[in-house]
Design a protein around this motif. Structure first.
Motif, PDB file in Angstrom:
ATOM      1  N   ALA A 143       0.827  -1.212   0.000  1.00  0.00           N
ATOM      2  CA  ALA A 143       0.000   0.000   0.000  1.00  0.00           C
ATOM      3  C   ALA A 143       0.857   1.257   0.000  1.00  0.00           C
ATOM      4  O   ALA A 143       0.579   2.224  -0.721  1.00  0.00           O
ATOM      5  CB  ALA A 143      -0.940  -0.009   1.212  1.00  0.00           C
ATOM      6  N   ARG A 144       1.918   1.241   0.809  1.00  0.00           N
ATOM      7  CA  ARG A 144       2.778   2.433   0.879  1.00  0.00           C
ATOM      8  C   ARG A 144       3.495   2.666  -0.443  1.00  0.00           C
ATOM      9  O   ARG A 144       3.713   3.800  -0.854  1.00  0.00           O
ATOM     10  CB  ARG A 144       3.769   2.287   2.039  1.00  0.00           C
ATOM     11  CG  ARG A 144       3.102   2.299   3.417  1.00  0.00           C
ATOM     12  CD  ARG A 144       2.473   3.649   3.739  1.00  0.00           C
ATOM     13  NE  ARG A 144       3.486   4.672   3.869  1.00  0.00           N
ATOM     14  CZ  ARG A 144       4.129   4.956   5.008  1.00  0.00           C
ATOM     15  NH1 ARG A 144       3.813   4.300   6.111  1.00  0.00           N
ATOM     16  NH2 ARG A 144       5.056   5.886   5.045  1.00  0.00           N
ATOM     17  N   ALA A 145       3.871   1.579  -1.111  1.00  0.00           N
ATOM     18  CA  ALA A 145       4.499   1.722  -2.431  1.00  0.00           C
ATOM     19  C   ALA A 145       3.504   2.318  -3.414  1.00  0.00           C
ATOM     20  O   ALA A 145       3.840   3.232  -4.184  1.00  0.00           O
ATOM     21  CB  ALA A 145       4.995   0.363  -2.924  1.00  0.00           C
ATOM     22  N   ALA A 146       2.268   1.823  -3.392  1.00  0.00           N
ATOM     23  CA  ALA A 146       1.239   2.327  -4.308  1.00  0.00           C
ATOM     24  C   ALA A 146       0.991   3.813  -4.075  1.00  0.00           C
ATOM     25  O   ALA A 146       0.825   4.588  -5.020  1.00  0.00           O
ATOM     26  CB  ALA A 146      -0.053   1.526  -4.149  1.00  0.00           C
ATOM     27  N   ASP A 147       0.988   4.220  -2.791  1.00  0.00           N
ATOM     28  CA  ASP A 147       0.809   5.640  -2.477  1.00  0.00           C
ATOM     29  C   ASP A 147       1.880   6.500  -3.145  1.00  0.00           C
ATOM     30  O   ASP A 147       1.654   7.656  -3.481  1.00  0.00           O
ATOM     31  CB  ASP A 147       0.889   5.871  -0.957  1.00  0.00           C
ATOM     32  CG  ASP A 147      -0.323   5.313  -0.233  1.00  0.00           C
ATOM     33  OD1 ASP A 147      -1.323   4.992  -0.919  1.00  0.00           O
ATOM     34  OD2 ASP A 147      -0.282   5.184   1.008  1.00  0.00           O
ATOM     35  N   ALA A 148       3.076   5.926  -3.290  1.00  0.00           N
ATOM     36  CA  ALA A 148       4.176   6.670  -3.909  1.00  0.00           C
ATOM     37  C   ALA A 148       4.226   6.447  -5.413  1.00  0.00           C
ATOM     38  O   ALA A 148       5.215   6.790  -6.073  1.00  0.00           O
ATOM     39  CB  ALA A 148       5.503   6.265  -3.257  1.00  0.00           C
ATOM     40  N   GLY A 149       3.171   5.846  -5.972  1.00  0.00           N
ATOM     41  CA  GLY A 149       3.132   5.621  -7.416  1.00  0.00           C
ATOM     42  C   GLY A 149       4.038   4.501  -7.874  1.00  0.00           C
ATOM     43  O   GLY A 149       4.470   4.460  -9.021  1.00  0.00           O
ATOM     44  N   HIS A 151       9.045  -1.160  -8.183  1.00  0.00           N
ATOM     45  CA  HIS A 151       8.976  -1.160  -9.649  1.00  0.00           C
ATOM     46  C   HIS A 151       7.958  -0.113 -10.089  1.00  0.00           C
ATOM     47  O   HIS A 151       7.131   0.321  -9.305  1.00  0.00           O
ATOM     48  CB  HIS A 151       8.557  -2.554 -10.144  1.00  0.00           C
ATOM     49  CG  HIS A 151       9.644  -3.572 -10.048  1.00  0.00           C
ATOM     50  ND1 HIS A 151      10.462  -3.888 -11.103  1.00  0.00           N
ATOM     51  CD2 HIS A 151      10.067  -4.338  -9.010  1.00  0.00           C
ATOM     52  CE1 HIS A 151      11.338  -4.809 -10.726  1.00  0.00           C
ATOM     53  NE2 HIS A 151      11.123  -5.107  -9.456  1.00  0.00           N
ATOM     54  N   PRO A 152       8.030   0.275 -11.376  1.00  0.00           N
ATOM     55  CA  PRO A 152       6.977   1.170 -11.869  1.00  0.00           C
ATOM     56  C   PRO A 152       5.626   0.473 -11.792  1.00  0.00           C
ATOM     57  O   PRO A 152       5.537  -0.749 -11.963  1.00  0.00           O
ATOM     58  CB  PRO A 152       7.367   1.430 -13.333  1.00  0.00           C
ATOM     59  CG  PRO A 152       8.652   0.746 -13.585  1.00  0.00           C
ATOM     60  CD  PRO A 152       9.019  -0.085 -12.406  1.00  0.00           C
ATOM     61  N   GLN A 153       4.571   1.244 -11.500  1.00  0.00           N
ATOM     62  CA  GLN A 153       3.213   0.688 -11.534  1.00  0.00           C
ATOM     63  C   GLN A 153       2.841   0.410 -12.977  1.00  0.00           C
ATOM     64  O   GLN A 153       2.924   1.319 -13.808  1.00  0.00           O
ATOM     65  CB  GLN A 153       2.210   1.717 -10.988  1.00  0.00           C
ATOM     66  CG  GLN A 153       2.084   1.759  -9.493  1.00  0.00           C
ATOM     67  CD  GLN A 153       1.163   0.674  -8.943  1.00  0.00           C
ATOM     68  OE1 GLN A 153       0.815  -0.265  -9.664  1.00  0.00           O
ATOM     69  NE2 GLN A 153       0.808   0.781  -7.686  1.00  0.00           N
ATOM     70  N   PRO A 154       2.390  -0.804 -13.304  1.00  0.00           N
ATOM     71  CA  PRO A 154       1.895  -1.010 -14.670  1.00  0.00           C
ATOM     72  C   PRO A 154       0.609  -0.208 -14.876  1.00  0.00           C
ATOM     73  O   PRO A 154      -0.131   0.038 -13.926  1.00  0.00           O
ATOM     74  CB  PRO A 154       1.632  -2.506 -14.731  1.00  0.00           C
ATOM     75  CG  PRO A 154       1.522  -2.967 -13.313  1.00  0.00           C
ATOM     76  CD  PRO A 154       2.319  -2.007 -12.476  1.00  0.00           C
ATOM     77  N   ALA A 155       0.357   0.173 -16.132  1.00  0.00           N
ATOM     78  CA  ALA A 155      -0.874   0.925 -16.437  1.00  0.00           C
ATOM     79  C   ALA A 155      -2.092   0.029 -16.303  1.00  0.00           C
ATOM     80  O   ALA A 155      -3.168   0.499 -15.925  1.00  0.00           O
ATOM     81  CB  ALA A 155      -0.790   1.503 -17.848  1.00  0.00           C
TER      82      ALA A 155
END
Lengths: 478, 478
Positions: A128-134, A222-226
């Protein structure tokens, strides 16, 4: 418990209370109970105390005291392990050290694509914290809502993203560790390249707390996939699934993030116990593969890529039927089928579980030959074969015969079944524990299958770093 | 040489000759000379013999003899190392063990995406054999035509594909190793997941032959991309390059396989010494980035993706100018510019090289602060800054002032320059050796910067596995 132990414990506990606060030294049976049995209730241990330090310095202080008082320590994270690695023995002479209070996310560095977390942070929280940072933290497994990153590291957890992102080991750049002598090693490096000596990081990863205690880690993001797109394909055999995997990798390259195999009997079990999860094909097929693609452009692009792949696979006769999920809901439905296999197994009754790995190219042969030997030796046993084909990792489970007494069946046949499965694994140069670790469950099996030269090196390293054998003794090696 | 050594050597050599054939035991100065100096001619060692076994069993036999006769062994592959790790000391008491005759590709398993190679196989040969099987072996570095896979493993080599594929460590699944006692460990596993004890594989990788001798390895293969597309972008600063990297990773995800930074002065040097390699931009720019994309669909798709990325980067003001290569020839021309930087440096004259790494997010700060301190302390020094930005790895090299005497300049300033660079590296939690290893060049620097707790663990492991200190003594740790 010996008299010496009984006399050591009060002094040790007093010193621990002084170091971390008396309220964090649990000795009451009611308080310690949740820490003393493993998640699957296979092991019931004892411990004269459960110690709950708040940070790495407190962990170091406790381990120093344990070293001085010669107390054996069993580190524990979310207590979701599947091999009893975090459960103390039955002597009552060991102390559990819970890492759960080390639960801070220390830093997110988006440009460096790293997150620095303490050992007790729950995996889902890291995601979740990673997702918050994109960003994406790709480690994902069934227990993610309660397992901790320290446990993931100590067992080098696998899960569903290994095909593209690797195991927990490949997601870790640096560690902070308390050594068996109670020293704090700051190896919290956030570097992609570093060649300055022996790879201590990877030695602690997967060591299940037997060489020291991981207190924090720098993990890769890693980068978030689209978009993520899912598809199901129906095939005639596991051999066809291998050719299909090669084709999928040629079409999708690193965008292919999941490739899960499920046998027809798995589908039948899910259908029987969860009929609301609709099996998407008209006919039955020997094998079904779930594919996942993580696209950096768009959902349309991912879907188009999958459509092209399926067309080619149908043309080449590798695949008999295929469905590309039309939306997120359908993608989730496909994953639901996969994730309900263990639940359907549980509904069906007691079973024997295996977490084996073989070279991907051997999977077809392994299944055929092992299925045949089991059919000959243990008639009626029903094989529930599914897993991460893209990683060569199968949950090759055995269900008791329909209608019989599963408890008796397992009591009579578990040893024979394990021997057949593990001997076949060894013949195909595989592993008896692909992603669950050894814990106490497979220590002896492992010593049986490993070469003496490898066991001797492992023992030499254990003895060099933990000469008093105080770090999680009895796990991994004896 | 002591008398004891002189008396030991004949008996040892006789036994070696019996084990591997007299013609493979080189003692004549003319025969041994090529093995006794390193590639950059920084180190000139001595050895009473160079031993050339043909296979792993012969390596084991020699190491057993070395153990019995207490002879120190220096393993050597292609002898292209940059830190003197494969060069014996000057005592004449050591023997070089060349792995070059272990040059068989033992197996390619396309379905498993693995290739099993002996230590002496040349890297370019591994690449070629993978390509023949329709697969990619992505490790790529300047010395690939002469370095060996055993040397790549022992130094955990990096190169230009790390951003996407990782270092040599991440490309290796299993090892065969001769232990310091001359036992053969068969750890040639081709498994993506295996959690059955301590990670010995990664301990031997990067150990530079100080813990044992790697004789073969199972290496990972990847799908061949359909096309590679290259682009150059001109930017105002290294800070902008970081934002640009994040953007490129968002657009291209794992398709982005290269992201190389080159400062304006690098471009000037290449222009001066290789004017035929046309600098593609009208104006000068503080930094130029070379990007590479490995596309699994087509060249058109890759080019379109890059065009979209460049458009966004120009719009956001991250990039001042950009060119996407129109064809393979132009792609090659862009890489040529990058690869001619070290050659242009050599033409320009003597210089001090560094192979440092910092967290990617710190690169801009590191360059600014270190540039400034060097300008203050060593006036006139010219910084040649280029490298693998996507890995946080810079070749942060220092050229003597224009017109001066470079030899004298370096003699007077090398120590000061190293101290400034490495102190700044340490302040940014970086590494003094990102991809070249320690060898003998950086053993003392490393001990200076590492914590005592880490050095103590390294020493404990070395002593546990090689108690007689016969495996490449004096390298990595003392």
């Amino acid at each position: 418990m010996t008299d010496t132990q009984a006399s050591v414990q009060p002094a040790f506990l007093d010193a621990c209370a002084a170091a971390i606060g008396a309220q964090h030294v649990l000795t009451d049976a009611h308080d310690t109970a949740p820490y003393l049995a493993d998640w699957r209730k296979r092991y019931q241990g004892a411990a004269f105390a459960v110690l709950c330090p708040a940070n790495a310095d407190e962990v170091a202080a406790i381990v120093k005291l344990a070293h001085a008082h010669r107390v054996a320590i069993v580190p524990q994270g979310g207590n979701t392990g599947l091999a009893g690695g975090a459960t103390p023995d039955t002597s009552g002479a060991q102390a559990v050290l819970s890492l759960r209070r080390l639960n801070r996310v220390r830093e997110i560095d988006a440009h460096n694509n790293t997150i620095t977390v303490e050992a007790g942070v729950i995996l889902a929280e890291v995601q979740a914290r990673a997702a918050d940072a994109g960003r994406l933290f790709p480690l994902s497994l069934a227990a993610e809502g309660s397992c901790t990153i320290g446990g993931n590291l100590s067992t080098n957890a696998g899960g569903t993203g290994v095909l593209r992102y690797g195991n927990t080991r490949e997601l870790c750049l640096g560690l902070e560790v308390v050594t068996p002598q109670g020293e704090l090693w700051d190896g919290l490096r956030g570097l992609r390249k570093d060649n300055t000596g022996y790879d201590l990081r990877d030695l602690f990863i997967g060591a299940e707390g037997t060489l020291g205690i991981i207190t924090a880690a720098v993990m890769k993001l890693h980068p978030q996939p689209a978009a993520r797109v899912t598809a199901l394909a129906a095939l005639g055999s596991a051999h066809a699934a291998l050719d299909f995997l090669s084709l999928a990798q040629r079409y999708a390259g690193p965008l292919l993030t999941g490739f899960e195999l499920m046998s027809d009997f798995c589908m039948q079990l899910v259908n029987r116990h969860f009929p609301q999860l609709r099996y998407p094909f008209q006919a039955r097929h020997a094998q079904v593969v779930l594919l996942e693609l993580s696209d950096n452009e768009s959902e349309e692009h991912g879907r188009a890529l999958f459509e092209k792949l399926m067309e080619a696979a149908l043309e080449q006769g590798l695949v008999d039927d295929a469905v590309v999920a039309e939306n997120l809901t359908q993608s989730q439905a496909f994953w639901n089928i996969r994730e309900h296999i263990p639940l359907a197994q549980a509904q069906e009754g007691l079973n024997v579980k295996h977490d084996i790995g073989v070279p991907i190219s051997r999977i077809g042969h392994f299944i055929e030959e092992t299925d045949a030997e089991i059919a000959r030796t243990v008639p009626g046993a029903r094989m529930v074969t599914f897993g991460h084909l893209g990683d060569g990792n199968l949950h090759y489970n055995v269900q008791a015969p329909e209608g019989g007494d599963p408890k008796r069946f397992l009591a009579e046949n578990e040893k024979t079944l394990n021997r057949i499965v593990y001997d076949n694994v060894a013949r195909h140069r595989g592993t008896i524990s692909a992603e669950h670790g050894l814990g106490q469950l497979k220590v002896d099996e492992n010593a049986h299958y490993k070469s003496e030269v490898e066991m001797a090196m492992m023992r030499a390293i254990k003895h060099a770093l933990d000469p008093l054998d105080l770090m999680n003794p009895g796990k991994v090696i004896r």
